[in-house]
Write an enzyme that holds these catalytic residues in place. Structure first.
Site, PDB file in Angstrom:
ATOM      1  N   SER A 292      -1.626 -27.405  67.929  1.00  0.00           N
ATOM      2  CA  SER A 292      -0.065 -25.581  67.673  1.00  0.00           C
ATOM      3  C   SER A 292      -1.152 -24.885  68.713  1.00  0.00           C
ATOM      4  O   SER A 292      -0.542 -23.907  69.930  1.00  0.00           O
ATOM      5  CB  SER A 292      -0.669 -25.202  66.274  1.00  0.00           C
ATOM      6  OG  SER A 292      -0.899 -26.339  66.081  1.00  0.00           O
TER       7      SER A 292
ATOM      8  N   GLU B 116     -13.489 -29.186  63.174  1.00  0.00           N
ATOM      9  CA  GLU B 116     -13.347 -30.045  63.992  1.00  0.00           C
ATOM     10  C   GLU B 116     -13.575 -29.993  65.344  1.00  0.00           C
ATOM     11  O   GLU B 116     -13.050 -30.866  66.395  1.00  0.00           O
ATOM     12  CB  GLU B 116     -11.808 -29.485  63.779  1.00  0.00           C
ATOM     13  CG  GLU B 116     -11.288 -27.905  64.502  1.00  0.00           C
ATOM     14  CD  GLU B 116     -10.181 -28.120  64.345  1.00  0.00           C
ATOM     15  OE1 GLU B 116      -9.791 -27.311  63.488  1.00  0.00           O
ATOM     16  OE2 GLU B 116      -8.687 -27.669  65.379  1.00  0.00           O
TER      17      GLU B 116
ATOM     18  N   ARG C 274     -17.145 -23.244  71.898  1.00  0.00           N
ATOM     19  CA  ARG C 274     -15.555 -21.819  72.359  1.00  0.00           C
ATOM     20  C   ARG C 274     -16.370 -21.666  73.237  1.00  0.00           C
ATOM     21  O   ARG C 274     -16.422 -20.516  72.895  1.00  0.00           O
ATOM     22  CB  ARG C 274     -15.034 -22.366  70.804  1.00  0.00           C
ATOM     23  CG  ARG C 274     -14.112 -22.365  71.284  1.00  0.00           C
ATOM     24  CD  ARG C 274     -12.841 -21.964  69.913  1.00  0.00           C
ATOM     25  NE  ARG C 274     -11.598 -21.771  69.865  1.00  0.00           N
ATOM     26  CZ  ARG C 274     -11.167 -21.122  69.768  1.00  0.00           C
ATOM     27  NH1 ARG C 274     -11.817 -19.748  70.252  1.00  0.00           N
ATOM     28  NH2 ARG C 274      -9.958 -21.484  70.138  1.00  0.00           N
TER      29      ARG C 274
ATOM     30  N   SER D 183      -7.768 -24.434  71.903  1.00  0.00           N
ATOM     31  CA  SER D 183      -9.098 -24.303  72.395  1.00  0.00           C
ATOM     32  C   SER D 183     -10.216 -24.566  73.655  1.00  0.00           C
ATOM     33  O   SER D 183      -9.006 -25.724  73.818  1.00  0.00           O
ATOM     34  CB  SER D 183     -10.202 -25.469  71.231  1.00  0.00           C
ATOM     35  OG  SER D 183     -10.008 -24.330  69.902  1.00  0.00           O
TER      36      SER D 183
END
Lengths: 404, 760
Positions: A224, A172, A239, A227
């Site tokens: 939701s 993703e 990340r 990141s």
């Protein structure tokens, strides 16, 4: 971050359903196609990219507008059906929705020119979606769809059983970055910022020319959850942080506090509320500003800080509670983003994700927080296709130009 | 300071079970009013009886009957300064102020006096305070107070800070006293969160904060549940299951998110499952919501704290405020969050008295009675309680009491590495078996203390009542420690012994073993001449051996050891029998030969001996050893407790005893005369020896010492068996506890004779 892997969508599996033919190189405009896991094989139409998030599923559909004829009758027929259904409507079933204003024309993918359409529906409606897709025969000639987001893993079996469709799973965050870079490069007016965000009345949306070839920059994806990524190059990012307090928290808390049932409703409520009745401000504690440490009186000292008092609770409305929830979560994200950027010594911060959809309150707050605490040295940047980059990136995963 | 002499007439029962103790003597106040909790700090002096012990006194009693003698003790009253802290919920502030107002000294005395106030509520309630108490209100800056309070606790209170490992053994890892406190980061979680960087006593900076704090938890929690108070909310959270409301990685991925190494149980979105409604089986209740909320906020605070710590390159992060309340769930979540985001580079440390920082700081701002150059402080275990006491108007409060020691305390300069020194041999935190043994052992032996306490005051009509209150208090403490071993910091044998001693003092039993000690000393002195002649008849080397044997025989007599008490009570146990009972060599730890070899070849310039019991121990064991060294030309420093503990020799008793011994032995007389034999007090009042808390005068004298002798179980085994020194060290003890002996690989009456040469 490990290298991009998309083992499932090997050319082999695509070729198993043999009616696909290898698209020849004849279409290339001089660009040589390098070897990749797709081995130059472009899947048959229709092309989709899907991002199945925790709350929302995002679907990007490529409608070819060039004069190239598809390889098979089946393919042509199916493409035409799907195109008709998707482009004639802007709502699908009870909760599917097409964002017409985001539609991107003259997009070139795998040497095809066409239009990108953007559709979203709640992930909780996945079963209805699968049913609809089956009914419309959307997957009749397709064997594989590229998908990302957690749902690509979670619903893999459902896709297989319901539609006999194999999900080609993409990471993703890889998809997010790929989609974002592609969109910014394709759209001159993709990015914007909020000017004079300290004064609410004068605050306005301004176009921003994002030097996307200049690295590094920060991407804060607010779905939701949240990141935070530091991007150092087209295929080089990490990340660096994240938080579970994101869009899902906003909707969840809002729904508990106000009884609302959707994000749009929650945002609507928040737009008409006043958080200073719910929050404890610096001035509520110190009678004014806490000047010794440069904290202005209007600053929130404690989010929801008044709500343990019965009298104060009696004075607040649903709107006030929704507004406070929004402000609390946004400010918290701003704090984390700001410090991550500082720790990485990066001054451009792109905020994306569907939490920002129809949500100027949060965008202005984020802009203000970045600007205020950094004394103008950090910049909050926003993008029009806020929540769709993962799906776009996914669709691009078989285009060689975006692979290394 | 001694105020008056006199014999006890009527002894009033100490009001130990009351909150706001010694309020009538309160001299100075500070108040920290937070949104949730209010803390009141006051300073008072507590009057204690001490037994006046002087040679004249002893002589006077010499020819009277033994029974009579017990009544003729002369007591003096001494004043001890004490800091009291009381914590209660702010909503009861009116009741509390009324209570204080009613019980405080007359209003005349209050005139012109002021109270220091800090915390958010200082503004809101200042009028109320002025009305109720008639004291002027001086507002003090909240963050200044926090820092002063935090520095004070870190420097003065043992085991103040700890690392929390929910699944670790031990669960609480207390930080030892460390001379290097700075720099550190303090995260104060009040209604909101303030993050402070502290670089020295006088310099700190507010580097950031967040509005998502305790007030957010409380406010949102109140909206989401029916909880009535902050504590209720925390209780609720402990019962809930956050997975009903939170969206976990597995809810999105169906399992782990392997590419990012995210475990399937990580929370991806707090409250993410609430809307849209999932299926009915995942329905959440209010406890689930409370837990989700607690996790969201604790994680968030941890993450933001961690980002600030990394930004400022700070490794130590302390947490203060009212949010955590030493709850394992919150501490674990914050620790986990910080560990996760800093990849283990930042350490989260919690404070036992996190809620008191502001009140302590506010108090210290207005006083010179706490000057760390003049005084030091000791937590009073008898008066402090993490267990909830009922206030007169029925509300729960917490208490903390600190006793002031009238001199600054410091590390023993002979310790090799003060920052790693731990004054406890057995770690009762991680060692469950040891913990159970010792707690049971103390519980069982408490009856002996009670008997001695009553017997020490035969004419008192209240002695029995007080003794039973003492027993009740101590037993309830042991019960609490069985459930919550960490309630008072590191649980150690030393701490338990200190607690007994403090409880005895609290119930006005200043020195229950006084008669016993005196009788034993007198009897032992009658044997001294013979013993010295016996020793002098031996050749040099033989004598050195016999001197050590003598110390061992003497050390067998110990009223603190459960198993010897039975033997001694039989009355048929004398020095010769004790001498004969010493096990054959090799001993459990046997360095006798090395010692004798050394002492035959080296003259120590100055020797410090930390002494143990009265009677045979000091008179027939230690004094002959000291005398021998004096004779060789060493200078001697005998170190004794400042305050009574069991039958240990106190410094005042030692002074008397040395004078009596001088009448028997000319070498001792000469030593006292020319100053080669000195006695000093250790500034300690327990049967153990904590070398990180010695009086500064003694510490200065120790600088010139080249041999340190530690004698007895309390000083050589329980506390310092592993302690390393920069000079030679001789540790001597008889292990009079079967369990401990077994633990160390020996048996009852095993001998510890540990001689360590310091490599120069």
């Amino acid at each position: 971050m490990g290298p991009y892997t998309c083992k499932e969508c090997s050319a082999l599996q695509i070729m198993e359903k043999s009616h696909t033919k290898v698209i020849s190189n004849s279409l290339t405009n001089g660009m040589s196609i390098r070897k990749s896991h797709f081995n130059g094989i472009v899947p048959p139409m229709p092309w989709f990219g899907m991002d199945i998030g925790g709350t929302l599923s995002k679907l990007v559909f490529f409608e070819p507008k060039d004069s190239i004829v598809e390889k098979t009758e089946d393919e042509t027929q199916l493409l035409s059906n799907v195109t008709k259904y998707l482009t004639k409507n802007s709502a699908y079933g009870k909760s599917g929705h097409r964002d017409e204003h985001l539609q991107m024309d003259n997009v070139k993918i795998c040497n095809r020119v066409g239009t990108l359409h953007f559709i979203r529906f709640p992930t909780s409606e996945m079963n209805n979606f699968l049913e609809l897709a089956k009914k419309k025969g959307m997957a009749a000639s397709v064997s594989t769809v590229c998908a990302t987001g957690g749902g690509a893993f979670k619903f893999e079996e459902n896709f297989k059983n319901e539609l006999n469709l194999k999900l080609c799973k993409c990471d993703e965050l890889d998809s997010l970055i790929r989609g974002l870079l592609f969109t910014v490069a394709s759209n001159n007016n993709e990015c914007y910022f909020w000017s004079q965000c300290t004064a609410d009345e004068q605050c306005s949306k301004q176009e921003y020319t994002f030097q996307y070839k200049k690295y590094p920059f920060i991407v804060v994806n607010i779905g939701s959850g949240v990141s935070v990524l530091a991007v150092y190059g087209p295929n080089n990012y990490k990340r660096i942080s994240g938080t579970s307090i994101g869009g899902g928290t906003f909707l969840g808390l809002c729904s508990l506090l106000t009884g609302c049932n959707s994000f749009d409703e929650a945002i609507e409520l928040a737009a008409n509320g006043d958080n200073t009745k719910v929050d404890k401000l610096v001035r509520d504690i110190y009678g004014g500003s806490y000047s010794k440490f440069g904290l202005p009186g209007e600053l929130v000292a404690s989010s929801f800080g008044h709500m343990n008092s019965k009298e104060k609770r009696a004075q607040v409305s649903r709107e006030d509670l929704a507004r406070t929830t929004l402000v609390t979560i946004t400010n918290n994200i701003a704090s984390i983003a700001r410090m991550c950027a500082l720790n990485e010594r990066i001054d451009r911060v792109c905020f994306v994700g569907n939490f920002l959809r129809v949500n100027p309150i949060s965008m202005k707050l984020l802009s203000h927080a970045m600007d205020y605490w950094s004394k103008g040295s950090q910049k909050a940047i926003f993008l029009n296709h806020e929540g769709y980059f993962g799906a776009i990136g996914c669709l691009l995963s078989f285009d060689e130009r975006f692979k290394e | 300071m001694m105020e008056e002499k006199g014999t006890p007439k009527s002894i009033t029962l100490p009001e130990t079970l009351e909150v706001f103790r010694n309020l009538k003597n309160a001299k100075q106040f500070a108040i920290d009013i937070g949104g949730s909790l209010t803390k009141i700090a006051y300073y008072s002096t507590v009057s204690f009886r001490r037994v006046y012990y002087a040679a004249d006194n002893v002589d006077k009693n010499n020819d009277e009957d033994k029974d009579e003698k017990q009544d003729k003790f002369v007591y003096t009253y001494s004043e001890q300064a004490r800091l009291h802290f009381v914590k209660f919920e702010t909503k009861y502030i009116e009741n509390c102020l009324d209570f204080i107002g009613e019980n405080l000294v007359s209003s005349d005395e209050r005139k012109g006096k002021s109270i220091k106030a800090t915390g958010g509520g200082a503004y809101k309630y200042s009028k109320l305070i002025q009305e109720k108490l008639g004291l002027e209100v001086d507002k003090e800056d909240e963050l200044d107070c926090l820092i002063i309070g935090c520095n004070f606790l870190l420097k003065n209170i043992s085991d103040e800070a700890f690392v929390y490992n929910r699944n670790g053994s031990p669960e609480y890892e207390f930080q030892t006293a460390d001379p290097h406190v700075f720099p550190y980061m303090l995260v104060n979680i009040g209604s909101g969160v303030s993050i402070l960087k502290v670089e020295s006593d006088s310099s700190y900076e507010r580097i950031g904060g967040t509005a998502t704090g305790g007030g957010t938890f409380w406010g949102l929690g109140t909206l989401l549940t029916k909880a009535k108070s902050f504590e209720d909310l925390l209780d609720l959270a402990e019962k809930g299951d956050h997975r009903k409301a939170d969206m976990l990685v597995k809810d999105i991925y169906g399992g782990d998110y392997k590419n990012l190494g995210m475990h399937s149980d990580l929370i991806a979105s707090s409250f993410g499952k609430v809307c849209p409604r999932q299926n009915a089986e995942s329905d959440y209740n209010e406890a689930d919501l409370a837990r989700s909320l607690l996790f969201a906020i604790s994680n968030d605070i941890g993450q933001i704290a961690c980002l600030y710590a990394m930004m400022h390159s700070l490794k130590k992060v302390y947490f203060g405020g009212y949010f955590l309340r030493n709850r394992s769930l919150s501490m674990h979540t914050i620790s986990f969050s910080i560990k996760f985001w800093s990849r283990g580079t930042v350490h989260s440390l919690f404070l036992r008295h996190e809620g008191y920082l502001g009140a302590i700081g506010a108090f210290l701002k207005g006083t010179e009675d706490c000057d760390s150059d003049k005084f030091s402080w000791l937590e009073n275990y008898a008066g402090s309680g993490s267990n909830r006491t009922q206030l007169t108007f029925g509300k729960r409060v917490d208490q903390l009491e600190l006793d002031r020691w009238e001199s600054p305390l410091t590390f023993c300069p002979l310790l090799k590495d003060p920052s790693t020194y731990i004054p406890d041999t057995v770690d009762l935190n991680s060692d469950k078996e040891a913990r159970e043994y010792w707690l049971n052992c103390f519980e069982e032996s408490i009856e002996n203390y009670v008997k001695y306490a009553i017997a020490s005051q035969p004419n008192s009509t209240t002695a029995e009542k007080r003794a039973s209150m003492f027993k009740e208090k101590f037993i309830s403490r042991v019960k609490l420690l069985k459930i919550k071993p960490f309630a008072y910091g590191n649980l150690t044998v030393r701490g338990l012994l200190d607690t007994i001693n403090q409880c005895l003092k609290e119930f006005d039993f200043p020195d229950p073993y006084l008669t016993q000690k005196r009788t034993e000393n007198e009897y032992a002195l009658t044997c001294l001449q013979t013993r010295l002649e016996e020793l002098d008849s031996l050749d040099f080397e033989e004598r050195q051996r016999e001197l050590v044997m003598g110390v061992m025989a003497g050390n067998t007599f110990d009223w603190g050891a459960k198993e010897t008490v039975t033997l001694m009570k039989s009355g048929k146990f004398n020095f010769q029998q004790a001498r004969a009972q010493i096990p054959a060599r090799p001993w459990l730890i046997d360095c006798l030969d090395q010692w004798v070899l050394k002492i035959c070849n080296r003259l120590y310039k100055r020797v410090a001996i930390f002494i143990d019991n009265s009677g045979f121990d000091i008179v027939l064991g230690i004094l002959p050893l000291a005398r021998e060294m004096l004779r060789q030309g060493s200078r001697l420093l005998l170190c004794a407790n400042s305050a009574p503990a069991l039958n240990d020799v106190t410094h005042t008793e030692l002074v008397v005893l040395l004078r009596q011994a001088a009448a028997i032995c000319p070498i001792i007389a000469k030593g006292l005369d020319d100053g080669t034999l000195q006695s000093m007090e250790t500034a300690q009042g327990g049967p153990c020896l904590d070398l990180s808390r010695l009086g500064r005068e003694l510490a200065n004298e120790l600088l010139t010492v080249d041999l340190i002798v530690l004698e007895g179980m309390g000083r050589a085994v329980h506390t310092n068996i592993d302690a390393e020194f920069v000079c030679d060290c001789f540790k001597l003890a008889i292990i009079k506890n079967r369990w401990l002996a077994k633990r160390l690989g020996g048996d009852m009456f095993s001998v510890v004779c540990k001689f360590e040469c310091c490599e120069q």
